[in-house]
Design a protein around this motif. Structure first.
Motif, PDB file in Angstrom:
ATOM      1  N   LEU A  51      -4.110  -3.453   4.082  1.00 20.93           N
ATOM      2  CA  LEU A  51      -3.534  -3.970   5.326  1.00 20.93           C
ATOM      3  C   LEU A  51      -3.343  -2.767   6.239  1.00 20.93           C
ATOM      4  N   LEU A  52      -4.094  -2.727   7.323  1.00 16.56           N
ATOM      5  CA  LEU A  52      -4.150  -1.551   8.188  1.00 16.56           C
ATOM      6  C   LEU A  52      -3.692  -1.904   9.593  1.00 16.56           C
ATOM      7  N   GLY A  53      -2.848  -1.052  10.154  1.00 12.52           N
ATOM      8  CA  GLY A  53      -2.417  -1.274  11.529  1.00 12.52           C
ATOM      9  C   GLY A  53      -1.357  -0.271  11.931  1.00 12.52           C
TER      10      GLY A  53
ATOM     11  N   MET B 118      -7.144  -4.161 -12.046  1.00 11.42           N
ATOM     12  CA  MET B 118      -6.004  -4.823 -11.424  1.00 11.42           C
ATOM     13  C   MET B 118      -6.274  -5.018  -9.933  1.00 11.42           C
ATOM     14  N   THR B 119      -5.566  -5.950  -9.327  1.00  9.09           N
ATOM     15  CA  THR B 119      -5.666  -6.177  -7.888  1.00  9.09           C
ATOM     16  C   THR B 119      -4.611  -5.350  -7.179  1.00  9.09           C
ATOM     17  N   PHE B 120      -5.055  -4.508  -6.247  1.00  5.23           N
ATOM     18  CA  PHE B 120      -4.153  -3.657  -5.470  1.00  5.23           C
ATOM     19  C   PHE B 120      -4.169  -4.126  -4.015  1.00  5.23           C
ATOM     20  N   VAL B 121      -3.003  -4.169  -3.397  1.00  2.00           N
ATOM     21  CA  VAL B 121      -2.894  -4.379  -1.951  1.00  2.00           C
ATOM     22  C   VAL B 121      -2.083  -3.221  -1.399  1.00  2.00           C
ATOM     23  N   ILE B 122      -2.689  -2.463  -0.500  1.00  2.00           N
ATOM     24  CA  ILE B 122      -2.045  -1.281   0.057  1.00  2.00           C
ATOM     25  C   ILE B 122      -1.777  -1.481   1.542  1.00  2.00           C
ATOM     26  N   VAL B 123      -0.610  -1.046   1.989  1.00  2.00           N
ATOM     27  CA  VAL B 123      -0.262  -1.010   3.408  1.00  2.00           C
ATOM     28  C   VAL B 123      -0.389   0.428   3.880  1.00  2.00           C
ATOM     29  N   THR B 124      -1.090   0.634   4.988  1.00  2.00           N
ATOM     30  CA  THR B 124      -1.230   1.984   5.523  1.00  2.00           C
ATOM     31  C   THR B 124      -1.500   1.925   7.020  1.00  2.00           C
ATOM     32  N   HIS B 125      -1.097   2.977   7.715  1.00  2.00           N
ATOM     33  CA  HIS B 125      -1.470   3.125   9.119  1.00  2.00           C
ATOM     34  C   HIS B 125      -2.608   4.140   9.253  1.00  2.00           C
ATOM     35  N   ASP B 126      -3.001   4.735   8.117  1.00  2.00           N
ATOM     36  CA  ASP B 126      -4.015   5.787   8.093  1.00  2.00           C
ATOM     37  C   ASP B 126      -5.384   5.148   7.855  1.00  2.00           C
ATOM     38  N   GLN B 127      -6.210   5.117   8.891  1.00  2.00           N
ATOM     39  CA  GLN B 127      -7.488   4.427   8.762  1.00  2.00           C
ATOM     40  C   GLN B 127      -8.427   5.120   7.773  1.00  2.00           C
ATOM     41  N   GLU B 128      -8.383   6.455   7.680  1.00  2.00           N
ATOM     42  CA  GLU B 128      -9.222   7.149   6.705  1.00  2.00           C
ATOM     43  C   GLU B 128      -8.839   6.751   5.285  1.00  2.00           C
ATOM     44  N   GLU B 129      -7.543   6.596   5.048  1.00  2.00           N
ATOM     45  CA  GLU B 129      -7.056   6.174   3.741  1.00  2.00           C
ATOM     46  C   GLU B 129      -7.587   4.788   3.392  1.00  2.00           C
ATOM     47  N   ALA B 130      -7.481   3.859   4.334  1.00  2.00           N
ATOM     48  CA  ALA B 130      -7.963   2.501   4.105  1.00  2.00           C
ATOM     49  C   ALA B 130      -9.475   2.486   3.891  1.00  2.00           C
TER      50      ALA B 130
END
Length: 380
Positions: free
Chosen positions: A52-54, A203-215
């Motif tokens: 989840l990116l934004g 496993m299923t991972f859902v990550i929150v980040t504002h860093d687009q390179e990370e996503a």
């Protein structure tokens, strides 16, 4: 990138018969008069590393907290593995969450921190010890089991928090800005390690980040959010190469955006007249747009080529300008060029030669081009 991860080569999101592991249906969340999440629909599949990116305030963390059960939707439903989560409290959900702050207990050792949740479940001591050892080995901090958190580096504390989140073997792991406290080099290294761990566990991972390179580095798919809504969902390459809106084009990476009006349109090519550029912009392979429509054309900096003495290839988009800014980044250099219209654009060049001399300097005139297939038409 992780979007080629083993087990997801078949891209289940492209199969209409595939059953999503997480279903978010028309979910909204309000805080008083403020709408944090607005009618979000998302499907996440088993084994995905989903991002989840934004920007801050876009609703991504609120959505993550609703998955965890820490927040309750005002509208809509959330299903995990086919079960409606509406009446299921956080501690009964097949979910664990890794917080940005890591939230380690300072008075406990590494091993005790990781074992805490298992003791709460009253598992046998032998089973707890075996699972703690397994997780510490997985995140490569086994020798640190008897240390306290204040004796660890930031990267080591991050690994402890990850081991504690994984040791309970949740079906779904939620990660809230998990790498934000790490320095750049360690963050980049840890990104790949997280992907490897996720693939190993399945496993299923859902990550929150504002860093687009990370996503882009870690995710099988990325959900770009804006003002509580979903702008686009796709693989990292899809959202970068084929953004579906001006917002996504501008948010993901760097984009040159030319505003204009469609002057000619067919199934194979659209021509756009733009005051930013002296001449029509040709866009190939995109959606047809009606003549007279207001549109934007996006071109990524790396798609632009400097024109040499041989001149411009036939049929390419072309322009000239003056170099105004130069950014040397080691592997590449970024050039800001001012066009006769006053519009500034960027292009990048790899530094292929072993030299400290720049091929272009400030105030140099430069001509450049890009292939019509490298532009993206954005309907307004």
């Amino acid at each position: 990138m992780a979007n080629g991860a083993p087990g997801l080569q078949d891209k289940p999101w492209t199969d209409p018969s595939a059953r999503p592991f997480v279903q978010i249906e028309n979910v909204s969340k309000l805080y008083g008069d403020v709408t944090a999440v607005n009618g979000v629909d998302l499907n996440i599949y088993r084994g995905e590393f989903f991002a989840l990116l934004g920007a801050s305030g876009c609703g991504k963390t609120t959505l993550l907290r609703m998955l965890a059960g820490f927040e309750t939707p005002n509208a809509g439903r959330i299903f995990i593995d086919g079960v409606d989560m509406a009446s299921i409290p956080p501690y009964r959900r097949p979910v664990n969450m890794m917080f940005q702050s890591y939230a380690l207990f300072p008075h406990m050792t590494v091993g005790q921190n990781v074992a805490f949740g298992l003791h709460q479940e009253r598992l046998p001591r032998k089973q707890i010890a075996e699972r703690v050892d397994e997780m510490l080995d997985l995140v490569q901090i086994g020798p640190l089991a008897k240390r306290k958190p204040d004796q660890l580096s930031g990267g080591q504390r991050q690994r402890v928090a990850l081991a504690r989140a994984l040791v309970k073997r949740p079906k779904l792991l939620l990660l809230d800005e998990p790498l934000g406290a790490l320095d750049r080099k360690l963050r980049e290294q840890t990104q790949f390690e997280l992907v490897n761990i996720q693939e190993e566990l399945g496993m299923t991972f859902v990550i929150v980040t504002h860093d687009q390179e990370e996503a882009m580095t870690m995710a099988s798919r990325v959900c770009v959010m804006n003002a509580g809504m979903v702008e686009q969902v796709g693989t990292p390459s899809e959202v970068y190469e084929y953004p579906n809106s001006r917002f996504v084009a501008d948010f993901i990476g760097t984009a040159n955006i030319f505003d204009g009006i469609v002057s000619a349109s067919s199934a194979g090519e659209v021509r756009v007249t733009s005051p930013d550029l002296d001449g029509a912009i040709r866009v190939a392979g995109g959606s047809a747009a009606p003549v007279g429509a207001k549109v934007s054309v996006m071109v990524r900096p790396e798609k632009i080529q400097v024109v040499g003495p041989e001149g411009v290839a036939d049929g390419h988009n072309e322009a000239s300008g003056i170099v105004k800014e130069i950014g040397y980044l080691g592997d590449i250099s970024i050039y800001h060029v001012e066009l006769p219209s006053g519009k500034r654009i960027q292009f990048s060049r790899p530094n292929m030669l072993h030299t400290a001399d720049a091929p272009l300097s400030w105030d140099d005139p430069v001509s450049f081009q890009w292939h019509p297939a490298n532009g993206v038409l954005l309907l307004l």
